[in-house]
Every structure is written in C-alpha cells, then in structure tokens.
Enzyme design. Structure first.
Site, PDB file in Angstrom:
ATOM      1  CG  HIS A  40      -7.310  12.529   9.656  1.00  0.00           C
ATOM      2  ND1 HIS A  40      -8.260  12.791   8.696  1.00  0.00           N
ATOM      3  CD2 HIS A  40      -7.986  11.961  10.692  1.00  0.00           C
ATOM      4  CE1 HIS A  40      -9.441  12.409   9.128  1.00  0.00           C
ATOM      5  NE2 HIS A  40      -9.300  11.904  10.332  1.00  0.00           N
ATOM      6  N   GLY A  75     -11.535   2.647  16.495  1.00  0.00           N
ATOM      7  CA  GLY A  75     -12.487   2.259  15.454  1.00  0.00           C
ATOM      8  C   GLY A  75     -13.859   2.881  15.535  1.00  0.00           C
TER       9      GLY A  75
END
Length: 469
Positions: A353, A280
């Site tokens: 990604h 995060g």
C-alpha cells in the site's frame, strides 16, 4: 416490511443484546466511557462482541446520516479537521497527565493552563470541543476529568518527570499509541490538506512517484528520488522518524495480538525455515511470530536507519532472539535484487500500500526472481471493499459474507479504517489500498498466483505461489 430507519434500529437493538449477553456470561457489565481506569479489552476482543459492535457502529452511523439534516451533516464533516488539531494540542500540553494527577474531581481549565504554560481561554475552547466529541468529560463548567478515550494516550509518567526527563526528546515521552496520535496530527494532517491541489493540478494528478505525493508538496521536498522516507531521514527530522517508527509499532498494539498468528499456519513450516520480512521496519511482526514458533528463523530487511532502530527494538523486546541469531536485521532496498534466494516465505506486511502499481510490481518481480518453486508469498494488507456487492472470486477464503440490509457492504464508517488509510497512502507516498481483484491482477502480472485468502479483524493475508513457467 420495516422502514430503513426501523431496520437500522433493529440491528442496533439486536447487537446491544448480544454484547450485553457476553458480558453477563463473564459476570461483568459493558464499561462506561466515563471510566478513568484503563479498561480490560479481553471481553471486548471476544469475536462475537467484535462482530456485534461492528454492526452496531455501522448501523448507528448510517442512522445518523439518514436522520440528520443534510446541511448539518456536511457542516460537521467539513469542519472535522479541527478534531485532530485539538487532539494534538491536548497531547502536546500533557492535559491527560495533569488530569490524572488531579484525581477524580478534575481540575479547572485555568489551573490546567497554568501547569501547561498556555492561554487558558484558548485551551478551554480546545477541551470543550474535545469533550463535545466525548474525549475528556466536563463535570462542572470548565472543570475536566479524563475518560476512557482521553487515557488512550496517557504516558503513565508524572508531569514533573515528563518536563525534566523528556524535555529534550519530545518523541520519547509517549507510549506507542501516542506516537500515532502525534504523527497523524502533524505531518499526516499537513499532507492531507494538499490532496485537493494534488488531484486538480495536471502536473501531479497522474504522477505516481513518491516525490510527487501531497506530503512532499506540503513540506516542500519535491526533488527526484526524494520521498517521505528520505525526508524523515533528514537530520532535522530525527524526532519525526523515531515517532513514525514507533507509531508503526503502535499499529501492532491496535490490532488483536493473535491477528498475525491466525490465517496462514506458520506451524506447517519445517524447522529452520527462513522467513524474510521485506520492508519489515523494526521487526514487530517477526518478533510476534518468533515468540510462538521457536524453530523458525527470520531476516528483517529495511533501510539502514530503520535497521539500526529495529535491532535496538528487538534487543529490548526479545533479546534472546537477536542474540541467538533467530532474528537478524539486514539492510536492503527492495527495488534491487533480492539477496535471499532460499526463503521459505517472503512476508510483506503493509508494504504494497506504500506504492503505486508501477513500483509495487517492481518489488514483486524482484521477489519472484529470488523465489524457489515452493516459496510462499504472504502479503498482509487491508482490502478495500466496495460499498455495494461485488462478484465473487473463485479463490479459497476470498468471500466475505454481506452484512444485513440496509447496511453498506463495507459497513461504512464502522470499517472505514481501510478507506482512511487509502487516503493516507495517497497523501504520504502516492500509494494506495487495493481490492482483492486488484491484488490478483497485480500479482499475476508479476509471476504470482493467489492461492488462499485469510481475513483478519484489521488486515487480510493474501497467500500466493510462484507461477511456474
């Protein structure tokens, strides 16, 4: 039947009419690029304005590509790399701040260069090139002023304050968006230059490990287990690590503030539900959700140095959430066993990604092993779209309406952010952006089933549930 050129012109005309109608209803007019004051984005973020602006931009790019001589088109493209170089030069020399202090009449490049302490002839070339691309405005020969594009990276500080207070800490002198400008035109730019070599070399073209990325070639950091992340954590790169971290925070500011709160309904989660933000970063997205849903709890997981920066960031942005324990930070390597086994939601914001399929699958399997039957997996990712129509998937929310002909299905440069990031991920970490079909296949192979898709302005939310054995 209208010709392709006429069809594109009609799209542009219709889009302009729609945009101006919205501004007129608000008692306003569309702002000029020459405005030197920060513009209010409230009307521009109106969904109908956003939609019309996207179609207009797509049609304008396609019209230029059609009418411009092919040789000229390619000439402009192959020399486009000088644009980020020029932007970085302007950022590093504080031209925006100097021109802000100079006022609306602007300043001659000789005086600008004198305050920067640089060669005025070379600076003149840079500023003229930028003004040619509508960044800065030349009001008289060699006299420049700011415009709506250049002020994007204005620090708001005086030149004196920047030179004294920030001289030893160059990464601290920029607002969040400027961090992105600095990072993108520095290490990212250098990495991009190695993409052709990386593709052609038999030793790297099939390599999918982070240590084999073009960026590692560019900085000479190719050793087993090394990556962009460990390179950033070298003592000599502390400034770059901080800049990169704040650049990621700046991404939040680029996206509409409601983007993370739309799509998946966080309000359906029972009070006390735990959202684990895997990888995060500094916790920007958890902070946004926590502000809106006080009854939820959050655990932000990341690498040790990032966790430390994250706690500092949260203490500044939302101290009540940190002090009360609503938001907690936890050191964790997401390739290892996931310690949180009672999560209501595993949130991964643009994590997939960063990794090739082999590594992404490992992360997803770790989460599947720790998931409860009712655990929700929420992937926030940009979805790659083909330039031509593709078969529809039988998943709620998956379909994206096609734009009017003759526009490309993915809207071309108007929506090229995902295509750009696909190359960025390749260059930085051997990662990639994916199509929805590729996500469905990747998730199915790791024990997850896609049950819903929500499309946002910048990213999509892919909601998945554990496949029960």
């Amino acid at each position: 039947m209208a010709s392709p050129l006429r069809s594109l012109l009609n799209i542009i005309q219709k889009s302009v009419d729609e945009i101006e109608d919205v501004f007129e209803k608000h008692g306003s007019t569309f702002p000029s690029i020459d405005d030197t004051q920060h513009q209010d984005d409230a009307i521009r973020l109106d969904p109908s304005v956003q939609a019309a602006a996207t179609l207009l931009t797509s049609a304008a790019y396609q019209l230029i590509s059609n009418v411009q001589r092919p040789q000229s088109n390619i000439f402009n493209a192959v020399f486009q790399h000088y644009l980020p170089c020029a932007i970085r030069a302007a950022v590093e020399t504080n031209v925006v701040e100097i021109l802000r202090e100079a006022g609306p009449k602007g300043m001659h490049v000789k005086k600008i260069a004198e305050q920067c302490g640089v060669n005025h002839i070379r600076l003149s070339s840079i500023l003229c090139y930028l003004a040619t691309h509508h960044i800065f405005r030349e009001v008289e020969p060699d006299v420049y002023v700011n415009n709506a594009l250049s002020i994007v990276w204005d620090t708001g500080k005086s030149l004196k304050e920047i030179k004294t207070r920030y001289a030893c800490y160059p990464s601290h002198k920029y607002p969040s968006f400027s961090y992105g400008c600095g990072s993108s035109t520095d290490e990212s730019y250098k990495a991009a230059g190695y993409i052709p070599e990386h593709l052609i070399d038999p030793a790297t073209t099939f390599a999918d490990a982070p240590e084999s990325s073009p960026m590692m070639l560019a900085v000479g950091y190719r050793k087993a287990e090394n990556s962009m992340w460990t390179w950033f954590e070298q003592p000599s790169n502390e400034m770059r690590l901080r800049r990169f971290g704040m650049a990621m925070n700046g991404v939040v500011n680029l996206e509409p503030p409601y983007d993370i709160l739309t799509g998946f309904d966080w309000g359906i989660l029972p009070k006390g539900s735990v959202i684990v933000d895997v990888g995060g970063g500094v916790g920007s997205y958890c902070i946004a959700i926590a502000r809106a849903f006080a009854g939820l709890k959050f655990i932000v997981q990341d690498r040790p140095m990032t966790v430390k920066l994250g706690a500092e960031h949260c203490l500044k942005e939302f101290p009540d959430a940190l002090n009360s324990g609503q938001i907690q930070y936890q050191e964790h390597d997401f390739f290892e066993t996931q310690p949180q086994t009672s999560a209501s939601v595993f949130l991964l914001k643009q994590i997939m990604h960063d990794w090739s399929d082999r590594y992404a699958a490992c992360i997803l399997r770790r989460l599947r092993d720790a998931a409860m039957p009712a655990t929700i997996l929420c992937l926030n990712e940009a979805l790659n779209l083909h330039t031509c129509p593709a078969p529809l998937l039988p998943i709620p929310g998956a379909h994206i309406p096609s734009p009017p002909s003759p526009l490309l299905t993915n809207l071309g440069p108007a929506k090229a952010r995902t295509n750009v990031m696909d190359l960025v991920m390749h260059a930085h970490v051997s990662g990639r952006e994916r199509t929805l079909v590729e996500f469905v296949e990747l998730l199915a192979s790791t024990g997850w089933k896609v049950v819903q898709v929500y499309h946002g302005e910048y990213n999509s939310q892919i909601i998945a549930a554990p496949i029960q054995s």
